[in-house]
Scaffold this active site. Structure first.
Site, PDB file in Angstrom:
ATOM      1  N   CYS A   2      96.648   4.733  53.138  1.00 29.98           N
ATOM      2  CA  CYS A   2      96.322   3.322  52.921  1.00 29.98           C
ATOM      3  C   CYS A   2      96.529   2.577  54.239  1.00 29.98           C
ATOM      4  O   CYS A   2      97.054   3.124  55.188  1.00 29.98           O
ATOM      5  CB  CYS A   2      97.221   2.723  51.864  1.00 29.98           C
ATOM      6  SG  CYS A   2      97.520   3.821  50.480  1.00 29.98           S
ATOM      7  N   ARG A  27      90.566   3.388  55.663  1.00 33.23           N
ATOM      8  CA  ARG A  27      91.711   4.207  55.260  1.00 33.23           C
ATOM      9  C   ARG A  27      91.953   4.189  53.758  1.00 33.23           C
ATOM     10  O   ARG A  27      92.807   4.906  53.237  1.00 33.23           O
ATOM     11  CB  ARG A  27      92.985   3.721  55.966  1.00 33.23           C
ATOM     12  CG  ARG A  27      92.994   4.029  57.446  1.00 33.23           C
ATOM     13  CD  ARG A  27      94.344   3.694  58.032  1.00 33.23           C
ATOM     14  NE  ARG A  27      95.426   4.378  57.358  1.00 33.23           N
ATOM     15  CZ  ARG A  27      95.991   5.495  57.778  1.00 33.23           C
ATOM     16  NH1 ARG A  27      95.574   6.069  58.866  1.00 33.23           N
ATOM     17  NH2 ARG A  27      96.981   6.039  57.101  1.00 33.23           N
ATOM     18  N   TRP A  74      94.623   3.460  48.974  1.00 35.45           N
ATOM     19  CA  TRP A  74      93.946   4.697  48.546  1.00 35.45           C
ATOM     20  C   TRP A  74      94.924   5.358  47.592  1.00 35.45           C
ATOM     21  O   TRP A  74      95.956   5.876  48.002  1.00 35.45           O
ATOM     22  CB  TRP A  74      93.673   5.573  49.761  1.00 35.45           C
ATOM     23  CG  TRP A  74      93.005   6.863  49.444  1.00 35.45           C
ATOM     24  CD1 TRP A  74      93.611   8.063  49.224  1.00 35.45           C
ATOM     25  CD2 TRP A  74      91.607   7.104  49.320  1.00 35.45           C
ATOM     26  NE1 TRP A  74      92.667   9.023  48.977  1.00 35.45           N
ATOM     27  CE2 TRP A  74      91.433   8.473  49.032  1.00 35.45           C
ATOM     28  CE3 TRP A  74      90.478   6.292  49.434  1.00 35.45           C
ATOM     29  CZ2 TRP A  74      90.179   9.039  48.859  1.00 35.45           C
ATOM     30  CZ3 TRP A  74      89.247   6.868  49.261  1.00 35.45           C
ATOM     31  CH2 TRP A  74      89.099   8.222  48.976  1.00 35.45           C
ATOM     32  N   ASN A 100     102.851   3.069  52.085  1.00 34.02           N
ATOM     33  CA  ASN A 100     101.893   4.166  52.269  1.00 34.02           C
ATOM     34  C   ASN A 100     102.687   5.453  52.156  1.00 34.02           C
ATOM     35  O   ASN A 100     103.749   5.557  52.778  1.00 34.02           O
ATOM     36  CB  ASN A 100     101.287   4.147  53.682  1.00 34.02           C
ATOM     37  CG  ASN A 100     100.310   3.021  53.874  1.00 34.02           C
ATOM     38  OD1 ASN A 100     100.044   2.264  52.959  1.00 34.02           O
ATOM     39  ND2 ASN A 100      99.792   2.900  55.082  1.00 34.02           N
ATOM     40  N   GLY A 101     102.181   6.431  51.448  1.00 38.07           N
ATOM     41  CA  GLY A 101     102.883   7.713  51.363  1.00 38.07           C
ATOM     42  C   GLY A 101     103.189   8.090  49.929  1.00 38.07           C
ATOM     43  O   GLY A 101     102.574   7.548  48.992  1.00 38.07           O
ATOM     44  N   GLU A 485      81.624  28.906  54.310  1.00 40.22           N
ATOM     45  CA  GLU A 485      82.027  27.581  54.763  1.00 40.22           C
ATOM     46  C   GLU A 485      81.839  27.450  56.280  1.00 40.22           C
ATOM     47  O   GLU A 485      81.386  26.417  56.769  1.00 40.22           O
ATOM     48  CB  GLU A 485      83.480  27.310  54.345  1.00 40.22           C
ATOM     49  CG  GLU A 485      84.084  26.009  54.848  1.00 40.22           C
ATOM     50  CD  GLU A 485      83.324  24.759  54.441  1.00 40.22           C
ATOM     51  OE1 GLU A 485      82.403  24.824  53.604  1.00 40.22           O
ATOM     52  OE2 GLU A 485      83.625  23.683  55.001  1.00 40.22           O
ATOM     53  N   LYS A 489      79.405  24.630  57.957  1.00 43.34           N
ATOM     54  CA  LYS A 489      79.914  23.638  58.909  1.00 43.34           C
ATOM     55  C   LYS A 489      79.075  23.639  60.169  1.00 43.34           C
ATOM     56  O   LYS A 489      78.673  22.602  60.669  1.00 43.34           O
ATOM     57  CB  LYS A 489      81.363  24.013  59.219  1.00 43.34           C
ATOM     58  CG  LYS A 489      82.352  22.941  59.411  1.00 43.34           C
ATOM     59  CD  LYS A 489      82.845  22.154  58.236  1.00 43.34           C
ATOM     60  CE  LYS A 489      81.884  21.827  57.157  1.00 43.34           C
ATOM     61  NZ  LYS A 489      82.442  21.411  55.915  1.00 43.34           N
ATOM     62  N   GLU A 492      75.397  22.277  59.538  1.00 39.91           N
ATOM     63  CA  GLU A 492      75.234  20.860  59.191  1.00 39.91           C
ATOM     64  C   GLU A 492      75.502  19.918  60.354  1.00 39.91           C
ATOM     65  O   GLU A 492      74.915  18.845  60.413  1.00 39.91           O
ATOM     66  CB  GLU A 492      76.064  20.470  57.962  1.00 39.91           C
ATOM     67  CG  GLU A 492      77.552  20.356  58.173  1.00 39.91           C
ATOM     68  CD  GLU A 492      78.282  19.791  56.947  1.00 39.91           C
ATOM     69  OE1 GLU A 492      79.376  20.281  56.658  1.00 39.91           O
ATOM     70  OE2 GLU A 492      77.765  18.863  56.304  1.00 39.91           O
ATOM     71  N   HIS A 508      71.857  46.074  53.466  1.00 38.08           N
ATOM     72  CA  HIS A 508      70.796  45.999  52.458  1.00 38.08           C
ATOM     73  C   HIS A 508      69.665  45.066  52.891  1.00 38.08           C
ATOM     74  O   HIS A 508      68.876  44.644  52.053  1.00 38.08           O
ATOM     75  CB  HIS A 508      71.380  45.579  51.110  1.00 38.08           C
ATOM     76  CG  HIS A 508      72.406  46.551  50.615  1.00 38.08           C
ATOM     77  ND1 HIS A 508      72.073  47.803  50.142  1.00 38.08           N
ATOM     78  CD2 HIS A 508      73.752  46.488  50.579  1.00 38.08           C
ATOM     79  CE1 HIS A 508      73.175  48.457  49.813  1.00 38.08           C
ATOM     80  NE2 HIS A 508      74.205  47.681  50.078  1.00 38.08           N
ATOM     81  N   LYS A 607      77.431  11.278  52.963  1.00 42.16           N
ATOM     82  CA  LYS A 607      78.783  11.718  52.632  1.00 42.16           C
ATOM     83  C   LYS A 607      78.902  12.042  51.148  1.00 42.16           C
ATOM     84  O   LYS A 607      79.511  13.020  50.760  1.00 42.16           O
ATOM     85  CB  LYS A 607      79.793  10.625  53.022  1.00 42.16           C
ATOM     86  CG  LYS A 607      81.245  10.984  52.734  1.00 42.16           C
ATOM     87  CD  LYS A 607      81.692  12.159  53.592  1.00 42.16           C
ATOM     88  CE  LYS A 607      83.051  12.695  53.252  1.00 42.16           C
ATOM     89  NZ  LYS A 607      83.256  14.058  53.759  1.00 42.16           N
TER      90      LYS A 607
END
Ligand code: M6R
Length: 612
Positions: A2, A27, A74, A100-101, A485, A489, A492, A508, A607
């Protein structure tokens, strides 16, 4: 996660705090609030939703004062709502706290305070703090805060105001960042530099275990015993844009570097060293329920799907319950078999919690009355609201389109889920569980080690390979899921054609594409299938491919078969993915940078994919 801003001076605090919060909205943006000292009273305004909602409320009920603090939030505990927004207050509404936390021991503290008669109005972990301050307050808010900091466990950047000590804001830091900004006849406190950059470029950075008091004329830093600490004042040379990224050139690089913290937060309060309990928020699975399950469906898109593949391997390994993992856009239209809904569990994985196909799949299974567990990063998201059980990854807002810290925290969520299920179903005894938990708790440090040991080398390596047209990623078992993955990455953000293959499958067909000089990332972290993997590496080497080996510390065999090697820190074989992905993320980042790509906003992508 946050954003926090506080101001003490001669100007009106509200516009300064609001402007600062607007700079920190990246944030967190699910609720916002403010406390301002106005003519003897602590005035509070807070609301669910973005800052403009708070602004509207403040227009309707204006507050005026020269000392104030605010937060854009957040959520990690308690869904976004007016009541859960910060600041939180004590019983007499004299003490306001923004945090925050994560306070890990808040449940026991809340229970204790409730027994003593304190009433709570939110579901947050934070609310215990003003009540503890109330309990220990004897006319000196710094002294009370010091006592409280010895009691609470977890991570925090805290700011506190007391109605009877109107000239000051007091702050404290452990793990979450907090800074003080120095002005003339005014001073600032904030979680991040961008919030105060317009007013000052002289800052003091608080270290863990330090407290700060800001008044109009003074900024005093002390330790937890009240001893004064002389701090250096740093001149900030960043421009506003760099400051938002904490000095990193891109959000993606910042988010890669945030992973040790994000992993730590996702584990926080859920497991403890030397213990065997895994507390997955409110999720309860009984042994009978799990034993009766015929199948678990895991459904997700993109990077979240790759985390789901790891989840499948681990849940099957630790529980022997069959798991099917599916891409959401396929799953939702394939009429999945559900005879008796009690026999099935669905797990959906989504960073944003708003991906249209994932939501569509969830709703499809909801219609069939199947129990749904969500692994998501956004507490009030559609996925979180519509699922029966929610396990929150605590990555904080992910801004770069390329997912990094969301992926690693999804992996960690699956690690805990799989072990917990294995424990409940009776396939993991206490000793095994304890060893796994201890290994999980080492991951934040090991992730940091992987970054520190490899970043420079990978930057140079990525530059050398950035002009290639094709790059392959091969692996087996968990390393195959990781290969997918790694390839995603790279394609993209760098637009290099990249393909991932299960190493045993190459012969194969795909082996035909391997020729002299084609780079192949060979991921070999899995001991049980290591020898087979080395044979596959030899197959591509024999076609003169250039091998970049990715193995674990001390593995010299992979060096022998590779043109160059990256080593990750040693961990339990189940958890290698969360460390081994970091070099692949860094490789993609630096290759994209070299190719002059728009790293944070790759072409054609968004996103959050909220349309089909
Ligand atoms: O928000 P979600 O996790 O549901 O998003 C799913 C995918 O769109 C996402 O993981 C995407 O593949 C990544 N941004 C790629 O880095």
């Amino acid at each position: 996660m946050c954003g926090i801003v506080g101001y003490v001076g001669k100007q009106s605090a509200v516009p300064i705090v609001m402007k600062g919060l607007a700079k920190l909205e990246y944030r967190g943006y699910d609720s916002a609030g403010m406390a301002v000292w106005q003519k003897g009273d602590l005035k509070i305004e807070k609301t669910a939703g973005r800052l403009d909602r708070l602004e509207d409320k403040l227009k309707q009920n204006p507050i005026n004062g020269t000392v104030g603090m605010g937060q854009t939030r957040w959520a990690t505990h308690g869904r976004p709502s007016d009541a859960n927004a910060h600041p939180h207050l004590d019983s007499e509404e004299k003490i306001a706290v923004i945090h925050n936390g994560i306070i890990e021991n808040y449940m026991e503290l809340k229970e204790m305070l409730q027994k003593e008669g304190h009433e709570f109005h939110s579901q947050t972990d934070t609310e215990v703090i003003p009540h503890l301050l109330e309990k220990y307050y004897e006319g000196d808010i710094e002294k009370a805060l010091r006592k409280v900091l010895h009691i609470i466990e977890g991570s925090y950047a805290l700011v506190v105001m007391h109605e009877d000590e109107p000239e000051k804001i007091v702050g404290a830091r452990k793990d979450s960042p907090l800074i003080a900004g120095l002005g003339k006849g005014e001073n600032f406190i904030a979680s991040d530099i961008p919030a105060i950059l317009e007013y000052t470029r002289e800052i003091i950075v608080l270290n863990h275990g330090e407290m700060v008091t800001i008044t109009e004329d003074d900024v005093t830093v002390t330790d937890l015993e009240g001893r004064r600490i002389e701090k250096d004042v740093y001149p900030v040379t960043w421009n506003a844009e760099a400051a938002e990224k904490s000095g990193y050139p891109h959000f993606m690089l910042k988010e890669i570097h945030e992973q040790p913290r994000a992993i730590k937060d996702t584990l926080a309060g859920r497991i403890e060293k030397g213990k065997t309990d895994i507390v997955l928020d409110e999720i309860e699975f009984s042994a009978d329920y799990l034993k009766k399950l015929k199948k678990i469906y895991i459904v997700a898109c993109g990077t979240a799907f790759h985390a789901a593949m790891v989840g499948k391997y681990l849940i099957e390994h630790f529980t022997r319950i069959p798991v099917e993992v599916d891409i959401a856009s396929e799953f939702r239209y394939r009429d999945p078999i559900v005879d008796d809904p009690e026999d099935y569990l669905m797990i959906v994985v989504s960073q944003s919690g708003e991906t249209a196909d994932t939501l569509g799949s969830l709703r499809e299974m909801n219609r069939k009355d199947v129990r749904i567990m969500a692994i998501t990063n956004v507490i009030g998201s559609s996925v979180a609201r519509e699922a029966d059980d929610v396990l929150l990854t605590r990555a904080g807002p992910e801004i770069a389109v390329a997912s990094t810290k969301a992926y690693t925290t999804q992996l960690v969520a699956f690690y805990m889920t799989a072990i917990k299920m294995g424990q409940i179903i009776g396939r993991l005894d206490n000793n095994e569980t304890r060893d796994l938990i201890d290994a999980l708790l080492d991951l934040p440090l090991l992730a940091q080690k992987v970054i520190d040991a490899n970043e420079n080398k990978i930057e140079k390596m990525a530059k050398r390979y950035s002009s290639k047209d094709d790059i392959f990623f091969i692996g087996r078992h968990l390393d195959y899921a990781l290969a997918l993955e790694g390839a995603l990455k790279l394609k993209e953000i760098s637009y290099i054609h990249a393909e991932a293959y299960a190493a045993g499958e190459l012969k194969h067909g795909t082996l035909a594409l391997i020729e002299k000089g084609v780079p192949v990332f060979a991921i070999a972290t899995q001991p049980d299938i290591y020898a087979k993997m080395i044979s596959n590496v030899q197959e591509v080497k024999a076609r003169e491919a250039t091998i970049i080996g990715l193995g674990t510390e001390g593995d010299q065999e992979i060096d022998k078969h590779s043109d160059e090697t990256i080593h990750i820190a040693k961990t339990q074989k189940y958890f290698t993915t969360v460390l081994a992905v970091i070099p692949l993320q860094l490789f993609s980042y630096y290759a994209a940078l070299e190719r002059d790509c728009d790293v944070d906003k790759p072409r054609n992508l968004a996103k959050s994919v909220t349309v089909e």
